[in-house]
Design a protein around this motif. Structure first.
Motif, short mmCIF file in Angstrom:
data_model
loop_
_atom_site.label_atom_id
_atom_site.label_comp_id
_atom_site.label_asym_id
_atom_site.label_seq_id
_atom_site.Cartn_x
_atom_site.Cartn_y
_atom_site.Cartn_z
N PRO A 47 0.82 -1.21 0.00
CA PRO A 47 0.00 0.00 0.00
C PRO A 47 0.86 1.26 0.00
CG PRO A 47 -0.81 -1.56 1.64
CD PRO A 47 0.52 -2.07 1.16
N LEU A 48 0.24 2.35 -0.43
CA LEU A 48 0.87 3.66 -0.40
C LEU A 48 1.11 4.06 1.04
CD1 LEU A 48 1.52 6.09 -2.41
CD2 LEU A 48 -0.67 7.01 -1.69
N GLU A 49 2.33 4.51 1.35
CA GLU A 49 2.64 4.92 2.73
C GLU A 49 1.97 6.26 3.02
OE1 GLU A 49 6.51 5.76 5.62
OE2 GLU A 49 6.78 4.95 3.60
N GLN A 50 1.28 6.33 4.14
CA GLN A 50 0.58 7.55 4.53
C GLN A 50 1.52 8.52 5.24
OE1 GLN A 50 -2.64 8.02 3.56
NE2 GLN A 50 -2.45 6.02 2.56
N GLY A 51 1.18 9.81 5.20
CA GLY A 51 1.91 10.81 5.96
C GLY A 51 3.09 11.42 5.24
N LEU A 52 3.38 10.99 4.01
CA LEU A 52 4.47 11.56 3.23
C LEU A 52 3.91 12.42 2.10
CD1 LEU A 52 6.82 8.45 2.73
CD2 LEU A 52 7.17 10.36 4.29
N PRO A 53 4.67 13.41 1.62
CA PRO A 53 4.25 14.09 0.40
C PRO A 53 4.04 13.05 -0.70
CG PRO A 53 6.10 15.23 1.40
CD PRO A 53 5.93 13.94 2.16
N ILE A 54 3.00 13.22 -1.50
CA ILE A 54 2.59 12.15 -2.41
C ILE A 54 3.68 11.75 -3.40
CG2 ILE A 54 1.52 13.67 -4.12
CD1 ILE A 54 0.24 10.25 -2.88
N VAL A 55 4.45 12.73 -3.89
CA VAL A 55 5.52 12.39 -4.83
C VAL A 55 6.57 11.52 -4.14
CG1 VAL A 55 7.39 13.32 -6.23
CG2 VAL A 55 5.15 14.41 -6.28
N ASP A 56 6.90 11.85 -2.90
CA ASP A 56 7.86 11.03 -2.15
C ASP A 56 7.31 9.63 -1.91
OD1 ASP A 56 9.54 13.21 -2.05
OD2 ASP A 56 8.93 13.80 -0.02
N ALA A 57 6.01 9.56 -1.59
CA ALA A 57 5.40 8.26 -1.30
C ALA A 57 5.39 7.37 -2.53
CB ALA A 57 3.98 8.46 -0.78
N LEU A 58 5.28 7.95 -3.71
CA LEU A 58 5.23 7.18 -4.95
C LEU A 58 6.62 6.94 -5.54
CD1 LEU A 58 2.11 8.86 -6.56
CD2 LEU A 58 2.27 6.46 -5.86
N LEU A 59 7.42 7.99 -5.62
CA LEU A 59 8.73 7.87 -6.26
C LEU A 59 9.80 7.31 -5.34
CD1 LEU A 59 9.36 10.93 -8.62
CD2 LEU A 59 9.10 8.52 -9.23
N GLY A 60 9.66 7.52 -4.03
CA GLY A 60 10.66 7.01 -3.10
C GLY A 60 10.87 5.51 -3.23
N PRO A 61 9.81 4.71 -3.23
CA PRO A 61 10.00 3.27 -3.41
C PRO A 61 10.56 2.89 -4.78
CG PRO A 61 7.90 3.72 -2.35
CD PRO A 61 8.44 5.04 -2.81
N VAL A 62 10.23 3.67 -5.81
CA VAL A 62 10.81 3.40 -7.13
C VAL A 62 12.32 3.63 -7.09
CG1 VAL A 62 10.87 4.12 -9.56
CG2 VAL A 62 8.68 3.97 -8.35
N ARG A 63 12.72 4.72 -6.47
CA ARG A 63 14.16 5.01 -6.35
C ARG A 63 14.86 3.92 -5.52
NH1 ARG A 63 17.41 9.75 -6.53
NH2 ARG A 63 19.53 8.96 -6.78
N ALA A 64 14.20 3.47 -4.45
CA ALA A 64 14.78 2.41 -3.63
C ALA A 64 14.94 1.12 -4.42
CB ALA A 64 13.91 2.17 -2.39
N LEU A 65 13.96 0.79 -5.25
CA LEU A 65 14.05 -0.40 -6.10
C LEU A 65 15.24 -0.29 -7.05
CD1 LEU A 65 13.00 -3.02 -7.43
CD2 LEU A 65 11.49 -1.57 -8.82
N LEU A 66 15.40 0.86 -7.68
CA LEU A 66 16.50 1.05 -8.62
C LEU A 66 17.84 0.97 -7.90
CD1 LEU A 66 14.99 3.90 -10.82
CD2 LEU A 66 15.09 1.46 -11.33
#
Length: 259
Positions: free
Chosen positions: A53-72
């Motif tokens: 699930p989408l992590e709550q409490g973070l700016p939406i761009v960070d919540a979406l792109l942060g995990p993508v960056r972590a995967l890369l």
């Protein structure tokens, strides 16, 4: 738990991000045209597909792109080409603004609204699709087996629903119903390449004029006859846009892995 993803092909890395309510399989129609030339990485965004699930409490761009960056980072991929459709297109542009993308290509990227009315109309359309999807969920497999059924459920976002497979249509409905948390997202960003379906009924084609006015340096590509999700409408043209947007062609043997 990290994002669900697939990785196919070889060449310069190209990350493809799907839109709201979609999943990584959205790119299936163009994948074989890309893998001889690109190392294609297909994640499910948070709250979509098989990802957490989408992590709550973070700016939406960070919540979406942060995990993508972590995967890369986990994959050892640095400075990839980024591309996406709708919300995914906007996120691809955000990654370029953040300085960690080699290029960004947006297919009908979200955020180039001409008025508040267009914002409200797009959000309302998603809400109607969500509500209708909930009512039709138990009929989804039966509807998706027939062209008329796929036209009923996906006519707003796909101009040629007959080109969707029944399997894709069933899975996409399930993915849409699981994606509530991302429905309010309208991120900012600056694109490198913008392509727009001329039959886009969700984000209307004139919005490309807003993008052109704001970003006169961007390359603009029309997608004649394609809807908001153009990958199944015209796989050859969309693949060409993605390849041209991410640099010159390469010719290397394709191979694939999935997680």
């Amino acid at each position: 738990m990290g994002l669900a993803y697939e990785r196919h092909g070889s060449g310069p890395p190209l990350v493809l991000l799907h839109g709201v309510g979609h999943r990584r399989q959205a790119w299936g129609a163009v994948l074989d045209r890309l893998t001889p030339h690109r190392d294609v990485i297909l994640p499910d965004l948070p709250g979509h597909g098989e990802s957490p699930p989408l992590e709550q409490g973070l700016p939406i761009v960070d919540a979406l792109l942060g995990p993508v960056r972590a995967l890369l980072d986990d994959l050892g991929v640095e400075h990839p080409h980024m591309a996406g459709n709708s919300l995914g297109g906007r996120l691809a542009l955000e990654s370029a603004v953040a300085g960690w993308a080699a290029s960004a290509t947006g297919l009908s990227p979200a955020g180039f609204w001409r008025s508040e009315r267009e914002v409200k109309m797009a959000k309302a359309t998603f809400k109607v699709m969500e509500a209708a999807g909930g009512r039709l969920q138990r009929f989804g497999p039966a509807l998706s087996r027939h062209t008329a059924g796929r036209a009923l459920t996906y006519g707003v976002i796909v101009n040629r629903p007959s080109r969707m497979s029944a399997e894709q249509a069933v899975g996409d409905m399930a993915a849409f119903l699981a994606a509530h948390d991302a429905l309010e997202v309208v991120p900012d960003g600056i694109p490198v390449t913008i392509a727009w379906g001329t039959k886009d009924r969700l984000l209307r084609p004139p919005q490309v004029l807003v993008a052109k006015a704001r970003l006169p340096q961007a390359r603009i590509r029309p997608l004649p006859g394609s809807g908001h999700v153009p990958m199944t409408d015209d796989p050859a043209l969309v693949a060409d846009v993605l390849l041209q947007g991410s640099g010159r062609l390469t010719s290397q043997p394709a191979e694939g892995t999935a997680r």
